[in-house]
Design an enzyme around this catalytic site. Structure first.
Site, PDB file in Angstrom:
ATOM      1  N   GLY B  46       0.790  -1.228   0.000  1.00  0.00           N
ATOM      2  CA  GLY B  46       0.000   0.000   0.000  1.00  0.00           C
ATOM      3  C   GLY B  46       0.820   1.276   0.000  1.00  0.00           C
ATOM      4  O   GLY B  46       0.271   2.361  -0.161  1.00  0.00           O
ATOM      5  N   CYS B 256     -27.683  -9.814 -15.503  1.00  0.00           N
ATOM      6  CA  CYS B 256     -27.192  -9.394 -16.820  1.00  0.00           C
ATOM      7  C   CYS B 256     -28.216  -9.775 -17.888  1.00  0.00           C
ATOM      8  O   CYS B 256     -28.711 -10.898 -17.919  1.00  0.00           O
ATOM      9  CB  CYS B 256     -25.849 -10.063 -17.114  1.00  0.00           C
ATOM     10  SG  CYS B 256     -25.291  -9.850 -18.817  1.00  0.00           S
ATOM     11  N   CYS B 259     -26.407 -12.680 -20.161  1.00  0.00           N
ATOM     12  CA  CYS B 259     -25.967 -13.997 -19.667  1.00  0.00           C
ATOM     13  C   CYS B 259     -26.611 -14.354 -18.336  1.00  0.00           C
ATOM     14  O   CYS B 259     -26.305 -15.385 -17.755  1.00  0.00           O
ATOM     15  CB  CYS B 259     -24.450 -14.043 -19.547  1.00  0.00           C
ATOM     16  SG  CYS B 259     -23.824 -13.175 -18.082  1.00  0.00           S
ATOM     17  N   CYS B 281     -23.120  -7.304 -18.284  1.00  0.00           N
ATOM     18  CA  CYS B 281     -21.827  -7.417 -17.623  1.00  0.00           C
ATOM     19  C   CYS B 281     -20.857  -6.387 -18.180  1.00  0.00           C
ATOM     20  O   CYS B 281     -20.708  -6.258 -19.398  1.00  0.00           O
ATOM     21  CB  CYS B 281     -21.206  -8.788 -17.881  1.00  0.00           C
ATOM     22  SG  CYS B 281     -22.086 -10.162 -17.149  1.00  0.00           S
ATOM     23  N   CYS B 287     -18.916 -12.304 -19.582  1.00  0.00           N
ATOM     24  CA  CYS B 287     -20.247 -12.416 -20.194  1.00  0.00           C
ATOM     25  C   CYS B 287     -20.209 -13.374 -21.389  1.00  0.00           C
ATOM     26  O   CYS B 287     -21.049 -14.259 -21.522  1.00  0.00           O
ATOM     27  CB  CYS B 287     -20.714 -11.035 -20.642  1.00  0.00           C
ATOM     28  SG  CYS B 287     -22.492 -10.904 -20.897  1.00  0.00           S
TER      29      CYS B 287
HETATM   30 ZN   LIG Z   1     -23.321 -10.994 -18.749  1.00  0.00          ZN
END
Ligand SMILES: [Zn+2]
Ligand SMILES: Nc1ncnc2c1ncn2[C@@H]1O[C@H](COP(=O)(O)OP(=O)(O)O)[C@@H](O)[C@H]1O
Ligand SMILES: [Mg+2]
Lengths: 259, 307
Positions: B46, B256, B259, B281, B287
């Site tokens: 970090g 989505c 999909c 997506c 996807c």
């Molecule tokens: Zn998708």
């Protein structure tokens, strides 16, 4: 640690800016709950001394010891940067003449007051907000202004917000540099009343720089008069102002010297 | 990701005079300098490590920090994937992939997350869980999470050194005061390994949980700002929040449209000028893979010819 142990002891504080003298060989002792005014003409070294005492400036010579919350007397030049910052934002406060130097102008009033709490680990939004509301009302700012930022505030309100932002961690020592400077007379009077009652209620120690002897008389127990970087006279405020020994102080008191 | 120290020659295209590049464009000395910065970044999770960022043959907004990190770690046996907002085929992603195809011949490229060993990304973390042999390289525009309230670099450096992060909560406080909730949805600040506060680059906060305890190494490169930072594998990454306003990721009302995936980050796609829209997506590889596996969303029947 008894209560008559001093809160802060400064010895031989000297500061040069290159070859130019800022202040020289200043020693002082401050007790808890005591209000000390530093007065003198413009350029006499008041702000330099306040900068040294608050560790914002490094001294060319001299030392400051401070009694920490745990009772231990510490040499401030020996603190780590982390310890110094913690001291500055918990046990100390600094109220500046120009609010934009003491506030975050783009952050809401609540955020300004809450900043110190968040810095010391507060992580409950409602708790921070309640504390901010409490402090805003103590400095006579309407709680419904909590989400406004200080750019929307008058000069007097900004100073009161600075005070709330500093007092929220219940400091024992507050530095003030001309806190009423540049305000209208009536606004000044109200602010001074507020400062006086908060100082009394909270038992704050204050070191206040002012060129205005009326401010010193109203707020301070003791007074130090500076001229050309040195302290030329000091004592109880009423004594010094009613019966000044030094010709320079006499001129100041009789307002012959424009401060 | 073995560090190959060999110079390659590549020609931009047939008929053009052959231009000699060093493998992956940067000279070996520069790559070693960047690798040292990366090693330091991995050692201090970090922490922003300064590095001597080089001019790259693309503008800063194009992810030159990420490109330099990728160039420094890429070996001949690597398989590279480049995504921009989850997509492999935006101009930016295509240009960067093309850049490495030209300057690092021998390195295979792919759009499939699971096949990649190095994934350079702008603004997303892939949906598919990353693996231990993978490295995710983020392109970072502004690495300093404290800049919003403290523009002075000398001061922000001190704040990091002292782990003095109250200001970050002031920012979140302001969010809640103004919007009733923490309105920061991108570049949501995180605490890494219980120590440094880090800007995760402008990924949606939806992706923050994927950074936590990831088996993959995560590297961050900021070209204009000359900073590299890292999250080593299996590091604790915790978003900052308040007890009574805990960190939450975005939720999407519907799966989505192509999909039917749920629990993934969706982008809004405008279908026509009559207000028609769908949510799909943002991770196009994810996807496509699901559709190839036979998953169907409510808009799947749409004619492909709409392209
Ligand atoms: Zn998708
Ligand atoms: N940053 C600085 N650089 C150089 N000289 C300074 C600086 N600040 C103050 N001084 C000088 O130090 C002296 C004391 O100044 P200061 O402490 O500001 O006085 P006061 O607050 O009483 O007006 C003046 O001569 C001033 O010009
Ligand atoms: Mg002054």
């Amino acid at each position: 640690m008894t209560d008559d142990a001093p809160l802060l002891v400064a010895e031989g504080l000297t500061r040069y800016y290159g070859a130019r003298l800022g202040c020289r060989d200043v020693s002082l002792t401050l007790h808890a709950g005591e209000v000390l005014a530093i007065v003198g003409e413009s350029g006499s070294g008041k702000s330099t001394l306040l900068g040294l005492l608050s560790t914002e400036l490094e001294p060319s010579a001299g030392a400051i010891h401070y009694r920490m919350r745990d009772g231990e007397m510490r040499d401030l030049s020996a603190l780590t940067e982390g310890e110094r910052r913690l001291l500055l934002r918990t046990d100390w406060g600094f109220v500046r003449q120009h609010a934009e130097k003491g506030l975050r102008m783009a952050v809401s009033a609540g955020g300004n007051v809450g900043e110190r709490l968040m810095a010391v680990g507060w992580r409950n939004y409602a708790g921070i907000r309640n504390e901010a509301i409490d402090w805003l009302s103590r400095v006579e700012i309407q709680p419904d202004r909590i989400d406004d930022d200080p750019r929307a505030f008058s000069g007097g309100m900004r100073q009161r917000l600075q005070i709330a932002r500093n007092l929220v961690t219940k400091p024992r020592l507050v530095f003030m540099d001309e806190p009423t400077g540049g305000l209208d007379v009536s606004v000044q009077a109200r602010l001074l009343d507020l400062i006086r009652s908060l100082v009394a209620d909270l038992g704050l120690a204050v070191i206040i720089v002012t060129h205005d002897l009326a401010v010193a008389r109203l707020l301070s127990h003791r007074i130090m008069v500076m001229k050309e970087g040195r302290v030329i006279e000091e004592g109880l405020t009423d004594q010094v102002l009613d019966d000044p020994r030094e010709p320079y102080t006499q001129l100041l008191v009789s307002s012959v010297l424009a401060a | 990701m073995t560090a190959l120290e060999q110079t390659q020659t590549a020609s931009t295209s047939a008929g053009m005079p052959a231009i000699t590049y060093n493998f992956a464009y940067l000279d070996e000395q520069t790559k070693r300098m960047i690798r040292r910065a990366i090693l330091k970044a991995i050692a201090i999770p970090g922490y922003q490590v300064p590095f001597a960022s080089r001019e790259m043959p693309m503008p800063y907004g194009w992810g030159t920090g990420g490109v330099q990190v990728t160039a420094a770690i890429l070996g001949m046996d690597d398989v590279l994937k480049v995504i921009d907002q989850g997509s492999d085929d935006t101009t930016n992603a295509v240009a960067i992939r093309g850049f490495f195809e030209t300057t690092a011949p021998g390195v295979a490229t792919t759009t499939r997350t699971q096949d990649a060993t190095v994934i350079q990304t702008r603004h997303r973390v892939p949906e598919q869980q990353l693996q231990a042999h993978q490295v995710l390289v983020y392109q970072v525009p502004i690495p300093e999470p404290l800049r919003f309230l403290e523009p002075r670099e000398t001061e922000t450096r001190k704040l990091h050194a002292l782990a003095d992060y109250g200001l970050m909560h002031v920012k979140l406080y302001e969010d809640i005061a103004r919007h009733g909730h923490i309105a920061t949805t991108y570049a949501y600040p995180v605490e890494v390994d219980g120590r440094y506060v880090m800007d995760p680059s402008p990924i949606p906060k939806f992706d923050n949980p994927k950074m936590d305890d990831s088996p993959a190494l995560q590297l961050f490169g900021a070209g204009r700002e000359k900073r590299i930072y890292a999250i080593p594998p299996h590091t604790r990454v915790v978003p900052l929040d308040f007890e009574d306003h805990p960190f939450k990721v975005q939720h999407f009302a519907k799966p989505c449209a192509l999909c039917a995936a749920t629990g993934v980050y969706l982008d809004e796609v405008i279908l026509d000028d009559r207000g028609g829209r769908m949510f799909v997506c943002s991770d196009t590889d994810y996807c496509n893979t699901r559709q190839a596996e036979g998953h169907r969303g409510e808009m799947s029947a749409l004619p492909e010819a709409a392209e």
